[in-house]
Design an enzyme around this catalytic site. Structure first.
Site, PDB file in Angstrom:
ATOM      1  N   GLY A  46      13.219   0.845  -6.809  1.00 49.26           N
ATOM      2  CA  GLY A  46      13.639  -0.209  -5.897  1.00 49.26           C
ATOM      3  C   GLY A  46      15.058  -0.619  -6.197  1.00 49.26           C
ATOM      4  N   GLN A  51      22.463  -6.005  -6.344  1.00 44.51           N
ATOM      5  CA  GLN A  51      22.704  -5.216  -7.551  1.00 44.51           C
ATOM      6  C   GLN A  51      23.915  -4.304  -7.395  1.00 44.51           C
ATOM      7  OE1 GLN A  51      18.320  -3.934  -7.740  1.00 44.51           O
ATOM      8  NE2 GLN A  51      18.977  -3.814  -9.862  1.00 44.51           N
ATOM      9  N   LEU A  95      17.321  -1.661 -13.164  1.00 45.33           N
ATOM     10  CA  LEU A  95      18.582  -0.918 -13.289  1.00 45.33           C
ATOM     11  C   LEU A  95      19.728  -1.837 -13.714  1.00 45.33           C
ATOM     12  CD1 LEU A  95      18.276   1.312 -10.088  1.00 45.33           C
ATOM     13  CD2 LEU A  95      17.826   1.978 -12.456  1.00 45.33           C
ATOM     14  N   GLU A 137      12.102  -7.118  -6.501  1.00 41.12           N
ATOM     15  CA  GLU A 137      13.301  -6.980  -5.656  1.00 41.12           C
ATOM     16  C   GLU A 137      13.614  -8.277  -4.903  1.00 41.12           C
ATOM     17  OE1 GLU A 137      15.115  -4.537  -6.299  1.00 41.12           O
ATOM     18  OE2 GLU A 137      13.597  -3.357  -7.331  1.00 41.12           O
ATOM     19  N   HIS A 140      15.436 -10.621  -7.046  1.00 43.31           N
ATOM     20  CA  HIS A 140      16.881 -10.328  -7.104  1.00 43.31           C
ATOM     21  C   HIS A 140      17.645 -11.101  -6.030  1.00 43.31           C
ATOM     22  CE1 HIS A 140      17.619  -7.309 -10.153  1.00 43.31           C
ATOM     23  NE2 HIS A 140      16.673  -6.519  -9.704  1.00 43.31           N
TER      24      HIS A 140
HETATM   25 NI    NI Z   1      15.783  -4.914 -10.719  1.00 42.22          NI
END
Ligand code: NI
Length: 169
Positions: A46, A51, A95, A137, A140
């Site tokens: 994802g 990001q 990530l 997600e 985020h």
């Molecule tokens: Ni993440």
């Protein structure tokens, strides 16, 4: 397709609540394609636009591990409208949080609503891995990383480790 650069902790950009998408145009389609390429390249299951330094409420995801079967989904302006139960998401990672995994308490079931990449209403009801991906997600998009959902002690340990790694980089 160019790959996007993924911002990592403690980049302050990751801590903001990002803006809703108001027009789904060619620029948005391009961002979506680049996000998907970046997610597969990483590799990850994802990715949220924030990001990649993009202040828009867009996520892409694909829980399929088999490269032969993969196909990503897009969720624009997603919101969790219902969540039920509890589960432990084991060794969750991100990530944007290099070299760290931890167990995270998550809801077992979620119902999320938003738009697909063409602007049509999209509703997803799910449990298990996809439920965790959506919670992660969508967090985020609200400036929340999974390390914000672990114990303060574990978070401190990671912060120290990360600081050291950045110093030696
Ligand atoms: Ni993440």
């Amino acid at each position: 397709m160019p790959l996007l650069e993924i911002l990592t902790y403690p980049d302050p950009f990751l801590k903001q609540t990002v803006k809703a998408v108001t027009t789904i145009d060619d620029k948005i389609q391009k961002i979506i394609e680049d996000m998907a390429d970046t997610m597969y390249d990483a590799p990850g299951v994802g990715l949220a636009a924030i990001q990649a330094g993009i202040n828009k409420r867009i996520i892409v995801f694909d829980p399929e591990a088999d490269p032969e079967k993969r196909g990503f989904q897009v969720f624009i302006n997603p919101e969790i409208v219902e969540s039920r139960g509890e589960m432990v998401s084991e060794k969750e990672g991100c990530l944007s949080v290099p070299d760290f995994r931890a167990n995270v308490k998550r809801s077992a079931f979620v119902r999320a609503e938003g738009l697909d990449r063409h602007g049509n209403p999209l509703k997803i009801e799910t449990d298990g891995l996809l439920s965790v991906i959506l919670q992660h997600e969508i967090d985020h998009l609200n400036g929340i990383l999974f390390i914000d959902r672990i114990s303060a002690l574990k978070r401190q340990l990671y912060k120290k480790k990360r600081k050291k790694a950045l110093k030696n980089a």
